[in-house]
Every structure is written in C-alpha cells, then in structure tokens.
Write a protein that holds these residues in place. Structure first.
Motif, PDB file in Angstrom:
ATOM      1  N   VAL A 329       1.054  34.878  -9.854  1.00 50.86           N
ATOM      2  CA  VAL A 329       1.733  34.334  -8.717  1.00 50.86           C
ATOM      3  C   VAL A 329       1.461  34.399  -7.390  1.00 50.86           C
ATOM      4  O   VAL A 329       2.137  34.051  -6.603  1.00 50.86           O
ATOM      5  CB  VAL A 329       3.356  34.468  -9.198  1.00 50.86           C
ATOM      6  N   GLU A 333       4.181  31.153  -5.038  1.00 53.18           N
ATOM      7  CA  GLU A 333       5.139  31.564  -5.431  1.00 53.18           C
ATOM      8  C   GLU A 333       6.275  30.352  -5.452  1.00 53.18           C
ATOM      9  O   GLU A 333       7.091  30.430  -6.430  1.00 53.18           O
ATOM     10  CB  GLU A 333       5.678  32.727  -4.376  1.00 53.18           C
ATOM     11  N   ARG A 334       5.909  29.319  -4.743  1.00 51.11           N
ATOM     12  CA  ARG A 334       6.768  28.114  -4.878  1.00 51.11           C
ATOM     13  C   ARG A 334       6.608  27.562  -6.316  1.00 51.11           C
ATOM     14  O   ARG A 334       7.568  26.981  -6.718  1.00 51.11           O
ATOM     15  CB  ARG A 334       6.562  27.464  -3.900  1.00 51.11           C
ATOM     16  N   GLU A 337       8.397  29.394  -8.909  1.00 51.85           N
ATOM     17  CA  GLU A 337       9.822  29.674  -8.759  1.00 51.85           C
ATOM     18  C   GLU A 337      10.502  29.136  -9.940  1.00 51.85           C
ATOM     19  O   GLU A 337      10.225  28.041 -10.418  1.00 51.85           O
ATOM     20  CB  GLU A 337      10.262  29.093  -7.580  1.00 51.85           C
ATOM     21  N   TYR A 488      11.364  34.497 -12.264  1.00 50.63           N
ATOM     22  CA  TYR A 488      10.939  34.768 -10.900  1.00 50.63           C
ATOM     23  C   TYR A 488      11.764  33.798  -9.807  1.00 50.63           C
ATOM     24  O   TYR A 488      11.820  32.747  -9.940  1.00 50.63           O
ATOM     25  CB  TYR A 488       9.464  34.243 -11.141  1.00 50.63           C
ATOM     26  N   ILE A 490      12.773  33.415  -5.813  1.00 51.62           N
ATOM     27  CA  ILE A 490      12.928  33.418  -4.329  1.00 51.62           C
ATOM     28  C   ILE A 490      14.108  33.558  -3.733  1.00 51.62           C
ATOM     29  O   ILE A 490      14.927  32.513  -3.777  1.00 51.62           O
ATOM     30  CB  ILE A 490      11.955  32.346  -3.773  1.00 51.62           C
ATOM     31  N   ALA A 496      10.101  37.062  -2.993  1.00 53.56           N
ATOM     32  CA  ALA A 496       9.994  36.718  -4.331  1.00 53.56           C
ATOM     33  C   ALA A 496       9.635  37.951  -5.280  1.00 53.56           C
ATOM     34  O   ALA A 496       9.186  38.855  -5.091  1.00 53.56           O
ATOM     35  CB  ALA A 496       8.615  35.797  -4.556  1.00 53.56           C
ATOM     36  N   GLU A 497      10.584  37.849  -6.493  1.00 55.91           N
ATOM     37  CA  GLU A 497      10.507  39.073  -7.344  1.00 55.91           C
ATOM     38  C   GLU A 497      11.185  38.610  -8.695  1.00 55.91           C
ATOM     39  O   GLU A 497      11.664  37.426  -8.948  1.00 55.91           O
ATOM     40  CB  GLU A 497      11.489  40.012  -6.793  1.00 55.91           C
TER      41      GLU A 497
END
Length: 907
Positions: A329, A333-334, A337, A488, A490, A496-497
C-alpha cells in the motif's frame, strides 16, 4: 556414476529419479581423483549457499532468502523480512532449545538451512540435499588415482524439515520428503491442498489452512451483507486453492455469488493489470474483490485501480498474504483505504527482537547471508566484493539494527519458532519413549530415527507457543484457525494504518462500529447484484446467477409467501396492505341507514299505513253495500296479501340469521300468493257467472264466499307446501358470499352476509305467484267485455296489466346486475320495490275508489232493491242499454245490485 542406485521403500517416479541422478555429483566428494575421471572437477565450498549448525540431531530449514530471479536467473534480490528474519528465528529457537535443560536434555539440535529463492523448482533441487543420507551409493567400480576406493563425504542425516514458506514450494518439497519419510512442518504454507493426508501425509503446519481463511473471509462478506463479489488470485497453489476454497464454501452455504473469478499470470504481460481492472468493472455491482494474491500482485492491482480512476470503487478483502503489510500500500493509501485483510492471530516475540537487534557482522558469522542483509539494511558496501557495487557509502560494521535502520519484526517469526519447538517437543516425546533414563541419544535414536514414528509424535504435541497460544495439530496436520481481522484506515486525512476490527476463531467477531470507509458514511457500502425486493414483491432469479433477480409484485389476491413465491390467499381472505400475509375479507350486509334500504323502507311504510287504513275502513263499514259488494272475505284475504308484500321489505333488509332466513322463505312469495290467489278467484268467479248466464239462469257452482275462500286457500296451500319441501331439502342458513364483491382491487373486496337463497330458489319461490298473476291476467282479459258498472273485471284487468309491466321490468334489472359489485344492493332494492309497487297498484286501483266513496260519498253507499239472478244477468248482457242506464243511474247501483243478488242467491 553408473553404479549409483537408490534404495527406499517407496516406488520412485521417473522425474524424482532423474533429479537424484542429475544432482548426485554434489554428493560425491572424493579425496583424490577417481581413475575414470580424467580431470578433477573444481568443487565449490560445500556450504557456500546454505547454513549448517552442528548438532546431535539435524533439522532442515527452507526459507525464501531471495526473491525469484529474472531472465532465467534462479535467485533475485534479498528478502530482509521474509528471508532473514525467519531463518534467524529458526536459529534463535534452536539456541533456546539447546539452552533449555527440560527440553531435549543432553541433546543438541543442529540445522541445515537452504534458500528456496521463492521458486518451487529451485527449492526442489535444494531439498534433495536433505535426502542424501538416505541414498545408498555403490563405489565398487570407482577408484582413486592410487587405486584406493573413494572416500565419500558423509552427508548430514535430516530428521525433519522446517518450511517451506510458499505453498507451491511446500507442495513440491513434500512430494520428495514423503518418499523418504521425513516429517515437514511449515510456518507459512496455507494452501488447502496440503490438508490432503493421503498425498501429503508427512506434512504439518503451525498456520491454519486457507480453507479456514476462506471460511473467515466468507463470514466477513456475509456480515457485510454482500452477496455479489469477484475473486482475484495469483497463479499458483496458494492463490488458486484459496479462491477455490472460497468458491466452494459459497456454493455450500449459498447467499454469495461469484461475479467473476480472475487469475493473475505468473509472468504478467504489460497492461495485464489494467485489463484485469477493466474486466472487474464489467460487473460494477460486484464491488467487493476477494484477493488471494502475493504482495507484489496486490501492489500492482492497486496501482492499476489508481491509474483507471477507480479509487474508492472497489472494496478489497485480502488474505493473509496482504495481512498488515505496508509494502503493498505504499504510495497507494487512498485506493487501498477501507480494505479488510486477514492474518493468522499472532504476537510479537520480544525475546527475538532483543536477539535480532544484537546481531552484528562479528557475532553472526553462522548466517552466510547476513553480510548481504547488512549491506541491504544499512545501504552501504562491504569491501571490494560487496553485493552493492553502486553504493558509495562503506559499511563500518558498527551499525546497529533498529538504531541505524528501521526494524519491525516479520509477521511469521512466531510461527517459525513454533514449528521448531513443535519438532523439538516431538523429538523429546520420542526420546522419552525410546531412551527413557538414557542421557543423550540412545542407540535406537542415534542410528536411525523413524520418520513415521516421529510424525506420530508431532501430531500429538500440545504446548503453548511463543505467543502463548496453544500449538496443536489435527489428524491432517493442520493448526486450528485463529485470525485477526484488520482494516486499512486513514485517520485525520493523513495517517494510514491497519486497525484490528475483529477476530475469527471458528466464528466471526466483528466490531462494526470500528470500521471506517472512504466516503465517511457510517452505513455499510453495498456489493450486491440486485437491490432487495420490497414487501409484497417476489424475486425472479436470473438463470444461473442466484444473487441476481428481478422484483415482481404479487398481484391480485396473491401475497408474498416466501422470498421467491407468491401464493393465492384463501377464498375468504385478501392480501394485507404490504402483501406479506392474508387478512380476512370484511363482511358487509345491507344496513338500515343505506340509501339502498331507506327508499324501499319508506315506500313499505307508506304502503303499510295505507293498507292498514283500508282494512280499518272496511272493518268499520263492514256491513255497508260497497264493502259487501266487494266481497268482504276475499277483500280481507287480498288486503292481507298486500300487507305482506309491504312487510317483506323489512325481512329482506334485516341482518340475516337462521330466523330471518326462515321468514324470508315463507313470506317472500306468500304475500303475492295471497294477493293473486284472491284476484284469480275473483276473476274466475266473474267469468264463470257471465259464461253461465249465457247458457241458463242457474247460478254456477262455488261462487259463495265460503267456496271462494276454500278455492283461495287451496291455491295458497300449494305455495306453503313448496316452502315446506324447501325447508326439508335445504334447511335455511346464512352464508358469506365472497364472490359477489370480489373486485379486481383486493382492498375493495367484501364478503356479503346473506341467506342461502340462490337465484334459482328465488325464481321458484316467486314462480308460483307469477303463475297465478299470469292466469289472473288471462281471466281479466276474458272478462274485459263485461261492463265496468256491473263488476270489478276492468279494475282487476288494469291492475294485472300494470303488475305484469312491473315484473317484466324487474326481471332484466334483477338478473342483469348479477355481475355488478353492487349486486346485493341493487337486487334487494329492486325486489322489495317491485313487491311494494305491485301491492300499491292493487291497493290503489281496487280499494282506494271504494274507500273514497265510503268516506266522501256515503249517499252512494246505500242498499238497492234486489232482483233475481236471471234479471240481473239479462240486464248485464244488454251492454248498450246497460251503458246508457249506467249513465242515468247512481254510481255503483247496478254493480251493487249484481253483487248483492249474487250474495243472496249464494246464501
């Protein structure tokens, strides 16, 4: 090497024999050159590409230290976490076991660790090293240069293997190890195929198989209320078997349909991932994508979705190959998500963190790949022969893991240690059984460790692993399914995590409130083929796709019996407002306050009042000439019939019950029967008198009042007899007619409470009265020539003509409205008004003139002189003269004289 032969208890396949022969040169290390070989081969150092730890018992290890190479090269770049972390975990576990005085006391575990390079064929070649000690070699025809027999290097005897990582590698290796009865425990292979105990009987694993993972993912999909998903798998055992397990579960449980099942090739062509995204968009309603793919493929799929502007469209559900890894990722990230991933429940082993952070070039020389890791981890170069020639920075050797580089324990470290400990506990149980009380290895274990016996001890272990969770195996060698569920997310539009949102241990536990989606909408996103049908609609399933359907409303009197069927309500019921059930149809009757009842009741009441007035008047002036001339007895019978015709209206409107229905049957035709029986008797009497008068002067028989009453009641008795027969054949009772007002709109349907009198029964009941009426009309026609001043023939004639017109109008109205929704009202009103009008015609034409004379012209109501019957009839037959004389004489004189003479003669 022609004398090389294999001795095992298992039949060898040609491919295996070929591999063993092809690699046999690495097993023969003569001290001096054999005679049959002209030049001595240059042999590389024996353990240049493996790790060897000395010990009393040697365990094998298979780890993906390097990635798959390109362009025919077997090995590629170093894998720091999946490779180095995991093999270090094995060596760390061996160190702990060797230091443990309770576990395998006085016995040292050693290891032979090989690199699989993430390639199944390469791993197969490497794993042949583990079976060297089990191959018997015949060197009788081989001699050294000095004539001495060759000395073979004694290979390590491997009693068990830890690994491999990838399922495809484990499957390939397991096919070799089972031939030599070497138990194998994997720390990462999850393919369901490996649960087949008939093919992979020496294979065990400390991670749950993908069949559990597929079940957990199916439970997630079900909990999210998704029923239309696509699957995406990397080509190979892991991806294909994982998707196959998911599809199989979806078929068994139902409720989830697979829109598309796509496969990522091992060697994807340019544009392959864009093509995959476009194919997934062909079934755009299937937003949820179930992924069993390696992390490289996951990263490239996410990148393709991003390039095609599909950020936020797909709902990713990733297997443990995605888990909580950062690499898939990064910079995406987006598009990632909201992804839901699954990972076997694990915990970080703190002792390993301390151990690995303390590793350095000086204290970790046993790891032949550690120098390469050092360069990769710290981005530096070690001397002239470093692996990173492009790096300008030189390694000092003083770098520290976790201080000068980032460090996070790899997710499978726990399972690697658990696999080593499982093998150690099995060996410990075996030692206690075979060498009880013997320090170290006894001869029974030192000479030969039976792999099949060791396998039975492996399957029987039960201990708490490095994370504190129990380590056990089922009959297929599988570990129990225990997973953490991640999403996942944001947060704060920047961070992000992966966040734990649930767990699965044979059952899903999901925290819906902890989930976050890209839109910010707390409601669950949809991945369905068709929207749910509304209440009262059934699903018409698309053929071959049970999760796709068209909604069809249950029409008419049908209700939604199930999700897929509409059924007809019982005849006395209709669908409820939302058509999910049936409710009783409302029952109605003709109410007194209805306009359909008010009009006939009003007419009946007027008629009853008028009839009662006439009866009272006749009783009061019973002995007057006009009353006597009217035939008192027959008049009272006729007036009684008229009264009953009015009174039947109230019975027809009253609420039906057994009593009301009984009286309806009796009085419905009785009133008309009284009236027309009396009128028929009268007209018949007049007809017979004048017919007899033409022949003789003798009065005809049965013209006295008593005779007339007998004739009348005889006619009436026929009606009563028919009614009593009707009672006997079909006792009166009430029914609810649901067909009369069964409209197309069920909401307007009504059940009509009524007496069980059919139209045929009604006609039969009135038919006799109508017959009397028609017969009476015939006689009225026959007596139409008699002068009206002598008798009632003409008023009776007009009465009958009018009555016939009324009933001729009644018949089309009554039967023409039999299909109308207002049938009950129209027919009841028509019948009652027709009866009342018939009675009113008789009352008005036959009795109102008499009452008028009695009350307003009493001077005409006087007795006249009596003459003989012959004189009266003779006078009556002289119509011309009677007409003129009738104009000169007082009204009713001749009529009164005739009637009085008839009464006198009859007396």
């Amino acid at each position: 090497m022609e004398s090389l032969w294999i001795s095992t208890s298992y039949p060898q396949s040609p491919s295996v024999i070929f591999l063993l022969v092809a690699t046999s040169y690495t097993w023969l290390l003569p001290v001096t050159s054999p005679q049959r070989i002209p030049t001595e081969p240059q042999v590389a150092p024996e353990y240049a590409h493996s790790i060897r730890l000395d010990g009393d018992i040697i365990l094998g290890g298979l780890f993906p230290v390097h990635s798959r190479g390109d362009r025919g090269t077997p090995c590629g770049e170093l894998k720091k976490e999946k490779g180095i972390h995991r093999l270090e975990a094995m060596m760390f576990a061996i160190d702990l076991i060797n230091k443990d005085p309770e576990l395998l006391p006085n016995i040292t575990l050693g290891a032979r660790i090989l690199d699989t390079c993430s390639r199944d064929t390469y791993a197969l070649e490497q794993s042949l090293t583990f079976v060297q000690a089990l191959i018997e070699r015949d060197g009788s025809d081989v001699r050294c240069a000095n004539g001495d027999p060759p000395i073979f290097t004694k290979p390590d005897k491997i009693v068990g293997v830890i690994g491999a990582s990838a399922s495809s590698v484990s499957i390939m290796v397991a096919n070799i190890l089972r031939l030599f009865k070497i138990p194998q425990i994997s720390y990462a292979s999850t393919a369901p195929e490996l649960s087949d105990n008939t093919r992979y009987d020496f294979f065990s694993r400390v991670v749950p198989p993908d069949s559990y993972q597929a079940q957990a993912m199916m439970d997630i999909v079900t909990a999210m209320e998704w029923n239309y998903v696509s699957t995406l798998a990397s080509e190979g055992n892991y991806g294909e078997s994982g998707v196959e397990a998911f599809i199989q579960i979806s078929r068994e449980t139902g409720g989830v349909c697979i829109a598309q099942s796509l496969k990522i090739p091992r060697e994807p062509r340019p544009g392959e991932f864009d093509k995959i995204i476009r194919r997934l968009l062909e079934t755009s309603n299937a937003r949820a994508i179930i992924m069993f793919a390696n992390e490289d493929d996951i990263r490239r799929v996410l990148d393709a979705a991003k390039r095609n502007n599909q950020t936020g469209h797909f709902l990713w559900v990733g297997s443990d190959s995605w888990g909580s890894k950062i690499s898939p990722v990064i910079d995406q990230e987006r598009v990632a998500e909201g992804a839901i991933t699954i990972l076997p429940k694990r915990a970080s082993v703190d002792a390993f963190d301390r151990y690995f952070r303390g590793r350095s070039l000086s204290n970790n020389r046993r790891n032949v790949w550690f120098a390469e890791f050092w360069e990769e981890n710290f981005n530096c170069k070690l001397g002239m022969h470093g692996k990173r020639p492009g790096s300008l920075k030189k390694c000092t050797g003083l770098e520290k893991v976790g201080r000068d580089s980032s460090y996070e324990q790899e997710g499978k470290v726990q399972f690697v240690m658990d696999a080593v400990y499982a093998m150690a506990h099995a060996l410990h149980r075996m030692h206690r059984e075979l060498c009880y009380g013997y320090p170290g290895l006894c001869p029974r274990m030192a000479n030969n460790i039976d792999g099949k016996e060791l396998l039975s001890h492996i399957r029987a272990v039960n201990f708490n692993g490095s994370a504190g969770t129990p380590v056990v195996f089922n009959e297929n060698g599988d570990a129990p399914g225990r997973y953490d569920i991640f999403q996942y997310q944001i947060t704060n539009r920047s961070t992000a995590e992966y966040r734990v949102i649930g767990s699965w241990t044979n059952k899903l536990h999901l925290k819906m409130e902890a989930m976050r989606w890209r839109t910010g909408d707390p409601s669950l996103p949809a991945s369905i083929c068709s929207i749910p049908c509304r209440a009262g609609e059934r699903k018409k399933v698309v053929k071959g796709v049970p999760c796709c359907w068209h909604c069809e409303r249950c029409e008419g009197y049908h209700y939604q019996a199930s999700e897929f069927t509409c059924e007809l309500c019982p005849y006395e019921m209709r669908p409820d407002a939302n058509r999910t059930g049936c409710v009783p149809i409302s029952i109605i009757k003709l109410d007194w306050h209805s306009p359909w009842a008010i009009v006939p009741v009003f007419i009946s009441m007027l008629g009853i009042i008028a009839t009662s007035f006439v009866i009272v008047t006749f009783v009061r002036y019973n002995d007057t000439p006009i009353v006597r001339a009217s035939g008192r007895e027959m008049s009272y019978v006729l007036l009684t019939g008229i009264f009953l015709c009015y009174a039947i209206t109230f019975l027809m409107i009253a609420t039906p019950d057994v009593g009301v229905c009984s009286f309806r049957r009796i009085f419905l035709g009785l009133g008309m029967c009284f009236s027309y029986a009396a009128l028929l008797t009268k007209t018949n009497r007049i007809h017979r008198i004048f017919e007899q008068g033409k022949k003789s002067v003798t009065a005809p028989r049965f013209i006295s009042p008593a005779s007339q009453l007998v004739i009348t009641f005889s006619l009436i008795s026929v009606q009563l007899l028919g009614v009593f027969v009707w009672f006997a054949v079909d006792p009166p009772h009430t029914v609810v007619d649901y067909g009369e007002q069964r409209t197309q709109d069920p909401m307007a349907a009504r059940g009509v409470l009524k007496c069980d009198i059919s139209d045929l029964s009604l006609i039969c009941s009135l038919g006799y009265s109508i017959l009397l009426m028609v017969t009476c009309t015939v006689y009225a026609i026959k007596t139409r020539g008699v002068p009206e001043t002598f008798n009632e023939a003409k008023p009776i004639g007009f009465t009958m003509y009018t009555t016939c017109i009324i009933w001729l109008a009644f018949i089309p109205i009554f039967f023409g409205t039999s299909q109308s929704a207002e049938r009950m009202y129209i027919q009841t009103t028509t019948l009652t008004i027709s009866l009342s009008l018939s009675a009113s015609v008789s009352l008005g034409m036959l009795y109102m003139p008499k009452v008028y004379v009695i009350l307003f012209h009493p001077e005409q109501n006087v007795p006249k002189r009596k003459r003989s019957f012959k004189a009266i009839v003779t006078a009556a037959t002289m119509s011309g003269k009677l007409t003129q004389k009738g104009g000169d004489r007082p009204n009713g004189e001749v009529k009164t004289e005739l009637c009085e003479s008839m009464e006198t003669n009859s007396e």
